[in-house]
Write an enzyme that holds these catalytic residues in place. Structure first.
Site, PDB file in Angstrom:
ATOM      1  N   GLU A  89       0.598  -0.769   0.230  1.00 29.64           N
ATOM      2  CA  GLU A  89      -0.118  -0.280   0.246  1.00 29.64           C
ATOM      3  C   GLU A  89       0.707   0.860   0.128  1.00 29.64           C
ATOM      4  O   GLU A  89       1.139   1.517   1.146  1.00 29.64           O
ATOM      5  CB  GLU A  89      -0.858   0.082   1.666  1.00 29.64           C
ATOM      6  CG  GLU A  89      -2.270  -0.653   0.706  1.00 29.64           C
ATOM      7  CD  GLU A  89      -2.877  -0.542   2.301  1.00 29.64           C
ATOM      8  OE1 GLU A  89      -2.456  -0.069   3.222  1.00 29.64           O
ATOM      9  OE2 GLU A  89      -3.312  -2.394   2.639  1.00 29.64           O
ATOM     10  N   TYR A 126     -10.202  -4.386   4.183  1.00 32.17           N
ATOM     11  CA  TYR A 126      -8.497  -4.199   4.535  1.00 32.17           C
ATOM     12  C   TYR A 126     -10.306  -4.084   6.349  1.00 32.17           C
ATOM     13  O   TYR A 126     -10.700  -2.883   6.503  1.00 32.17           O
ATOM     14  CB  TYR A 126      -8.852  -2.563   4.184  1.00 32.17           C
ATOM     15  CG  TYR A 126      -7.842  -2.397   4.776  1.00 32.17           C
ATOM     16  CD1 TYR A 126      -7.966  -1.702   6.800  1.00 32.17           C
ATOM     17  CD2 TYR A 126      -6.704  -1.207   4.698  1.00 32.17           C
ATOM     18  CE1 TYR A 126      -6.341  -2.068   7.350  1.00 32.17           C
ATOM     19  CE2 TYR A 126      -6.172  -1.194   5.077  1.00 32.17           C
ATOM     20  CZ  TYR A 126      -5.456  -1.060   6.864  1.00 32.17           C
ATOM     21  OH  TYR A 126      -4.509  -0.208   7.959  1.00 32.17           O
ATOM     22  N   ASP A 155      -5.614   9.254  10.240  1.00 33.41           N
ATOM     23  CA  ASP A 155      -3.906   8.303  10.654  1.00 33.41           C
ATOM     24  C   ASP A 155      -4.160   8.763  11.469  1.00 33.41           C
ATOM     25  O   ASP A 155      -4.168  10.022  12.648  1.00 33.41           O
ATOM     26  CB  ASP A 155      -3.373   8.507   9.402  1.00 33.41           C
ATOM     27  CG  ASP A 155      -3.068   7.592   8.190  1.00 33.41           C
ATOM     28  OD1 ASP A 155      -3.116   6.442   7.940  1.00 33.41           O
ATOM     29  OD2 ASP A 155      -3.789   8.901   6.934  1.00 33.41           O
TER      30      ASP A 155
END
Length: 270
Positions: free
Chosen positions: A49, A175, A60
């Site tokens: 990725e 994911y 994040d």
């Protein structure tokens, strides 16, 4: 079959999970980042990725936020990220590579232009964190129509009512974000992960990769016994942040990648 389908099918035959590694394009600079990218497959990464730097990476944690800041400070942009993929593909035509990031840079670049150049450069799929299925027509559908996989994030708060909507149109792999928080946060319990994987498998036949909070070969091995893929990002990026030289950054990332790969490969033995 796409590169992602081929890779996960091969690994299923080998009875092991994939090591999925995340790094931010252009961190700490273009040349060092490209050297890391090129070195990851030989160090044991099965799927890569590659983060598309963005000023506001809201999903994040501090490690990847700082990686974005370093990359943007080194003048990394979406065009350079696609160029990086093209350079990677000159030497490696087998390892699946997925671009991960946020919609704003893609929107500004132009969706159709981005899709066309991503395909031409050798990108296999997209993870776009802030594009829910309600907006499939804006990116997911044209990307898949062109041949790019569109990989969805699912979380501990994605219930059985919402899950079919999230998974609709998903391809490549799913994911699973194992913690309700940002990247690099604390790891989930194995019991929680096992239950989550079982629930996801009731809804999809796609491979399930698990990330957020996996930092060590031991943690990677434990997840590899339960899932089809193990995603590690922040722990790799920490080696870039702490390096004094480009060589230290490259060696740190690739050494940890090799240790993680060893853990994943041995997870289901014996």
């Amino acid at each position: 079959m796409s590169r992602l389908q081929t890779r996960f099918a091969e690994l299923k035959q080998q009875n092991r999970a994939a090591l999925v590694t995340f790094v931010t394009a252009g961190d700490p600079d273009y040349d060092t980042s490209l050297a890391i990218l090129k070195g990851l497959p030989a160090a044991g990464a099965d799927v890569i990725e590659l983060g598309m730097p963005f000023t506001d990476p809201m999903a994040d944690g501090p490690a990847i936020q700082l990686a974005n800041i370093r990359a943007l400070g080194a003048q990394q942009n979406l065009a350079k990220t696609l160029q990086m993929v093209r350079e990677f593909r000159k030497e490696n035509t087998e390892t699946p590579l997925v671009l991960m990031g946020y919609f704003n840079p893609i929107h500004r670049y132009g969706v159709q232009r981005f899709i066309g150049e991503a395909l031409d450069s050798g990108v296999d799929g997209l993870i776009v964190v802030d594009m829910p299925p309600e907006h499939n027509s804006e990116l997911c559908e044209p990307a898949q129509a062109a041949g790019l996989d569109f990989i969805r994030l699912t979380t501990p708060t994605t219930d059985d009512v919402r899950l079919p909507t999230v998974l609709n149109g998903s391809s490549g792999f799913v994911y699973y974000v194992s913690v309700a928080g940002v990247t690099g946060a604390g790891a989930a319990t194995l019991e929680h992960v096992e239950e989550a994987v079982a629930r996801l498998r009731r809804h999809t036949d796609l491979p399930i990769s698990i990330g957020f909070g996996i930092r060590t070969p031991e943690q990677a091995a434990a997840i590899a016994r339960l899932a089809d893929g193990v995603v590690v990002g922040s722990a790799l990026i920490d080696h870039i942040a702490s390096a004094d030289t480009a060589e230290q950054a490259i060696d740190g990332v690739l050494s940890l990648c090799a240790a993680l790969a060893d853990g994943v490969r041995k997870a289901r033995l014996g």
